[in-house]
Design a protein around this motif. Structure first.
Motif, PDB file in Angstrom:
ATOM      1  N   SER A  40      42.944 -90.255 -73.951  1.00  0.00           N
ATOM      2  CA  SER A  40      42.929 -88.829 -73.648  1.00  0.00           C
ATOM      3  C   SER A  40      44.303 -88.403 -73.139  1.00  0.00           C
ATOM      4  CB  SER A  40      41.874 -88.533 -72.583  1.00  0.00           C
ATOM      5  OG  SER A  40      42.297 -89.041 -71.323  1.00  0.00           O
ATOM      6  N   PRO A  41      44.613 -87.115 -73.203  1.00  0.00           N
ATOM      7  CA  PRO A  41      45.893 -86.644 -72.662  1.00  0.00           C
ATOM      8  C   PRO A  41      46.104 -87.033 -71.205  1.00  0.00           C
ATOM      9  CG  PRO A  41      44.906 -84.940 -74.015  1.00  0.00           C
ATOM     10  CD  PRO A  41      43.875 -86.027 -73.891  1.00  0.00           C
ATOM     11  N   ASP A  42      45.047 -86.983 -70.404  1.00  0.00           N
ATOM     12  CA  ASP A  42      45.175 -87.362 -68.998  1.00  0.00           C
ATOM     13  C   ASP A  42      45.500 -88.844 -68.856  1.00  0.00           C
ATOM     14  OD1 ASP A  42      44.702 -84.805 -68.163  1.00  0.00           O
ATOM     15  OD2 ASP A  42      42.597 -85.141 -67.609  1.00  0.00           O
ATOM     16  N   GLU A  43      44.904 -89.667 -69.695  1.00  0.00           N
ATOM     17  CA  GLU A  43      45.173 -91.104 -69.636  1.00  0.00           C
ATOM     18  C   GLU A  43      46.603 -91.409 -70.062  1.00  0.00           C
ATOM     19  OE1 GLU A  43      40.692 -92.884 -70.473  1.00  0.00           O
ATOM     20  OE2 GLU A  43      41.966 -92.276 -72.164  1.00  0.00           O
ATOM     21  N   VAL A  44      47.069 -90.737 -71.098  1.00  0.00           N
ATOM     22  CA  VAL A  44      48.454 -90.920 -71.534  1.00  0.00           C
ATOM     23  C   VAL A  44      49.407 -90.536 -70.405  1.00  0.00           C
ATOM     24  CG1 VAL A  44      50.236 -90.083 -73.116  1.00  0.00           C
ATOM     25  CG2 VAL A  44      47.944 -90.617 -73.977  1.00  0.00           C
ATOM     26  N   ALA A  45      49.139 -89.402 -69.774  1.00  0.00           N
ATOM     27  CA  ALA A  45      49.997 -88.941 -68.683  1.00  0.00           C
ATOM     28  C   ALA A  45      49.986 -89.930 -67.524  1.00  0.00           C
ATOM     29  CB  ALA A  45      49.542 -87.563 -68.215  1.00  0.00           C
ATOM     30  N   ARG A  46      48.812 -90.454 -67.198  1.00  0.00           N
ATOM     31  CA  ARG A  46      48.708 -91.391 -66.077  1.00  0.00           C
ATOM     32  C   ARG A  46      49.489 -92.670 -66.354  1.00  0.00           C
ATOM     33  NH1 ARG A  46      43.613 -91.438 -65.786  1.00  0.00           N
ATOM     34  NH2 ARG A  46      42.975 -93.566 -66.310  1.00  0.00           N
ATOM     35  N   ALA A  47      49.379 -93.190 -67.574  1.00  0.00           N
ATOM     36  CA  ALA A  47      50.097 -94.412 -67.928  1.00  0.00           C
ATOM     37  C   ALA A  47      51.607 -94.189 -67.903  1.00  0.00           C
ATOM     38  CB  ALA A  47      49.654 -94.898 -69.305  1.00  0.00           C
ATOM     39  N   LEU A  48      52.051 -93.078 -68.480  1.00  0.00           N
ATOM     40  CA  LEU A  48      53.486 -92.788 -68.491  1.00  0.00           C
ATOM     41  C   LEU A  48      54.032 -92.599 -67.081  1.00  0.00           C
ATOM     42  CD1 LEU A  48      53.808 -90.372 -71.541  1.00  0.00           C
ATOM     43  CD2 LEU A  48      54.892 -92.613 -71.313  1.00  0.00           C
ATOM     44  N   ASP A  49      53.260 -91.956 -66.232  1.00  0.00           N
ATOM     45  CA  ASP A  49      53.729 -91.721 -64.865  1.00  0.00           C
ATOM     46  C   ASP A  49      53.876 -93.027 -64.089  1.00  0.00           C
ATOM     47  OD1 ASP A  49      53.928 -89.018 -65.276  1.00  0.00           O
ATOM     48  OD2 ASP A  49      51.981 -88.536 -64.375  1.00  0.00           O
ATOM     49  N   LYS A  50      53.033 -94.014 -64.391  1.00  0.00           N
ATOM     50  CA  LYS A  50      53.187 -95.326 -63.755  1.00  0.00           C
ATOM     51  C   LYS A  50      54.522 -95.955 -64.151  1.00  0.00           C
ATOM     52  CE  LYS A  50      48.300 -96.645 -63.333  1.00  0.00           C
ATOM     53  NZ  LYS A  50      47.272 -97.632 -63.773  1.00  0.00           N
ATOM     54  N   GLY A  51      54.829 -95.886 -65.432  1.00  0.00           N
ATOM     55  CA  GLY A  51      56.108 -96.421 -65.883  1.00  0.00           C
ATOM     56  C   GLY A  51      57.280 -95.646 -65.329  1.00  0.00           C
ATOM     57  N   LEU A  52      57.134 -94.325 -65.258  1.00  0.00           N
ATOM     58  CA  LEU A  52      58.213 -93.490 -64.736  1.00  0.00           C
ATOM     59  C   LEU A  52      58.522 -93.835 -63.283  1.00  0.00           C
ATOM     60  CD1 LEU A  52      60.158 -91.120 -65.198  1.00  0.00           C
ATOM     61  CD2 LEU A  52      58.319 -89.591 -64.442  1.00  0.00           C
ATOM     62  N   ALA A  53      57.499 -94.151 -62.505  1.00  0.00           N
ATOM     63  CA  ALA A  53      57.725 -94.513 -61.103  1.00  0.00           C
ATOM     64  C   ALA A  53      58.602 -95.760 -60.999  1.00  0.00           C
ATOM     65  CB  ALA A  53      56.388 -94.738 -60.401  1.00  0.00           C
ATOM     66  N   VAL A  54      58.367 -96.730 -61.867  1.00  0.00           N
ATOM     67  CA  VAL A  54      59.191 -97.946 -61.875  1.00  0.00           C
ATOM     68  C   VAL A  54      60.612 -97.615 -62.338  1.00  0.00           C
ATOM     69  CG1 VAL A  54      59.482-100.224 -62.932  1.00  0.00           C
ATOM     70  CG2 VAL A  54      57.209 -99.454 -62.206  1.00  0.00           C
ATOM     71  N   ALA A  55      60.725 -96.804 -63.382  1.00  0.00           N
ATOM     72  CA  ALA A  55      62.042 -96.425 -63.887  1.00  0.00           C
ATOM     73  C   ALA A  55      62.854 -95.691 -62.826  1.00  0.00           C
ATOM     74  CB  ALA A  55      61.893 -95.558 -65.136  1.00  0.00           C
ATOM     75  N   GLU A  56      62.210 -94.787 -62.110  1.00  0.00           N
ATOM     76  CA  GLU A  56      62.908 -94.038 -61.067  1.00  0.00           C
ATOM     77  C   GLU A  56      63.356 -94.959 -59.936  1.00  0.00           C
ATOM     78  OE1 GLU A  56      63.212 -89.983 -60.718  1.00  0.00           O
ATOM     79  OE2 GLU A  56      63.951 -91.177 -62.398  1.00  0.00           O
ATOM     80  N   ASP A  57      62.521 -95.937 -59.598  1.00  0.00           N
ATOM     81  CA  ASP A  57      62.904 -96.915 -58.575  1.00  0.00           C
ATOM     82  C   ASP A  57      64.137 -97.696 -59.017  1.00  0.00           C
ATOM     83  OD1 ASP A  57      62.521 -98.669 -56.198  1.00  0.00           O
ATOM     84  OD2 ASP A  57      62.041-100.155 -57.734  1.00  0.00           O
ATOM     85  N   PHE A  58      64.139 -98.166 -60.257  1.00  0.00           N
ATOM     86  CA  PHE A  58      65.292 -98.907 -60.767  1.00  0.00           C
ATOM     87  C   PHE A  58      66.548 -98.037 -60.764  1.00  0.00           C
ATOM     88  CE2 PHE A  58      62.677-101.998 -63.652  1.00  0.00           C
ATOM     89  CZ  PHE A  58      62.151-102.587 -62.518  1.00  0.00           C
ATOM     90  N   ARG A  59      66.383 -96.771 -61.124  1.00  0.00           N
ATOM     91  CA  ARG A  59      67.545 -95.880 -61.175  1.00  0.00           C
ATOM     92  C   ARG A  59      68.084 -95.608 -59.776  1.00  0.00           C
ATOM     93  NH1 ARG A  59      68.682 -90.353 -61.585  1.00  0.00           N
ATOM     94  NH2 ARG A  59      66.489 -89.815 -61.266  1.00  0.00           N
ATOM     95  N   ARG A  60      67.206 -95.399 -58.819  1.00  0.00           N
ATOM     96  CA  ARG A  60      67.654 -95.170 -57.439  1.00  0.00           C
ATOM     97  C   ARG A  60      68.395 -96.381 -56.886  1.00  0.00           C
ATOM     98  NH1 ARG A  60      62.565 -92.491 -56.914  1.00  0.00           N
ATOM     99  NH2 ARG A  60      61.622 -94.451 -56.216  1.00  0.00           N
ATOM    100  N   ARG A  61      67.990 -97.561 -57.312  1.00  0.00           N
ATOM    101  CA  ARG A  61      68.626 -98.800 -56.845  1.00  0.00           C
ATOM    102  C   ARG A  61      69.897 -99.132 -57.619  1.00  0.00           C
ATOM    103  NH1 ARG A  61      63.623-102.699 -57.460  1.00  0.00           N
ATOM    104  NH2 ARG A  61      65.208-104.311 -57.093  1.00  0.00           N
ATOM    105  N   GLY A  62      70.247 -98.299 -58.591  1.00  0.00           N
ATOM    106  CA  GLY A  62      71.461 -98.516 -59.365  1.00  0.00           C
ATOM    107  C   GLY A  62      71.343 -99.593 -60.420  1.00  0.00           C
ATOM    108  N   LEU A  63      70.113 -99.969 -60.778  1.00  0.00           N
ATOM    109  CA  LEU A  63      69.907-101.028 -61.759  1.00  0.00           C
ATOM    110  C   LEU A  63      69.973-100.510 -63.189  1.00  0.00           C
ATOM    111  CD1 LEU A  63      66.971-102.898 -59.989  1.00  0.00           C
ATOM    112  CD2 LEU A  63      69.417-103.421 -59.899  1.00  0.00           C
TER     113      LEU A  63
END
Length: 294
Positions: A237-260
């Motif tokens: 469902s659209p909500d499930e797609v959004a939830r999965a992507l947001d989980k990945g985005l949280a990791v990506a944002e963490d890596f970016r903040r850490r300069g990785l």
């Protein structure tokens, strides 16, 4: 298995290097003599790179431990270990960075003593880049639903020298359900390792539409062992797609903040999330520019 192979592609500009699982497309830009020497150096370095990695494969398949780097003998293995060390709070082995590390190693050999305007080494979609002062390159990325239609422009001043893509549809196993995650980072090895973990994080654990099997059932010597890897993803469902992507985005944002990483683009079921500065160009905007595929 045949030994290292090298031949020119039909366009006469790009060099194809192949040995077992390593499949590289190499291109250099600059004065003819410099380009010729760079290609010769790439071929020379390529002769032993697979053998060197295979010699240390048992240890490379074991998990990395945060702040406890291992002393590998080969330069490619050392690149692999260095790339995963900052990410080793969770399960990761140096194999997560093998494609990007090989690309970095061959590019380094090409550049030794040479003066090139630009160059790239594309290892199955994981790329190492060289950009001289004031130069730029356009990289085609997958995962947007338009095949290779989207482009990312990278300038020398951006500091990005590696681009890698991971996802369950790719050639390597993934624990997640991302169609693709493309990462821009300082090196091909760092981009490769980060893309692996971000793609793993795009997930809906236990969802009945997602089929998974132990990695070892598909490849007995996989570094992932009994961990479940994704084999198919059904309707979400659209909500499930959004939830999965947001989980990945949280990791990506963490890596970016850490300069990785510098930036990343995450794709699932026609939807996307962007972390950092990633501008997707129109499909034909850069039709006449040289580009590497990631």
């Amino acid at each position: 298995m045949n030994g290292p192979q090298a031949h020119w592609l039909a366009d006469g500009r790009r060099l194809h290097l192949n040995h077992g699982p390593i499949d590289l497309i190499v291109e250099a830009f600059g004065e003819p003599d410099e380009r010729r020497a760079a290609y010769e150096q790439a071929v020379a370095r390529f002769q032993t790179i697979l053998i060197e990695v295979v010699e240390e494969l048992p240890e490379l398949r074991l998990p990395a431990f945060f702040l406890a780097p291992r002393d590998f003998a080969g330069p490619t293995a050392r690149r692999m270990e260095a790339a995963v060390m900052p990410l080793a709070e969770c399960f990761i082995t140096p194999m997560a960075a093998v494609a990007g590390s090989v690309a970095d190693e061959i590019l380094g050999a090409m550049l030794a003593g040479r003066r090139l305007d630009r160059a790239y080494v594309n290892n199955g979609g994981d790329c190492a880049l060289h950009l001289g002062s004031g130069r730029s390159m356009t990289v085609a990325i997958a995962g947007t639903g338009n095949g290779m239609a989207d482009r990312v422009g990278i300038r020398a001043e951006d500091g990005v020298r590696g681009v890698a893509t991971s996802g369950w549809r790719g050639r390597s196993f993934s624990l997640g359900i991302a169609d693709a995650v493309t990462v821009l980072a300082r090196t091909g090895a760092e981009a490769d390792a980060a893309a692996t973990l971000i793609a793993n994080a795009v997930d809906l654990p236990g969802h009945p539409a997602i089929a998974r099997v132990p990695a070892r059932d598909l490849a007995p010597d996989s570094d992932l062992g009994e961990q479940l890897v994704t084999q198919s993803v059904g309707a979400l469902s659209p909500d499930e797609v959004a939830r999965a992507l947001d989980k990945g985005l949280a990791v990506a944002e963490d890596f970016r903040r850490r300069g990785l990483i510098a930036a990343s683009a995450l794709f699932l079921a026609g939807e996307a999330r962007i972390s950092g500065s990633v501008t997707l160009a129109a499909p034909n905007k850069h039709a006449q520019e040289e580009f590497a595929d990631a």
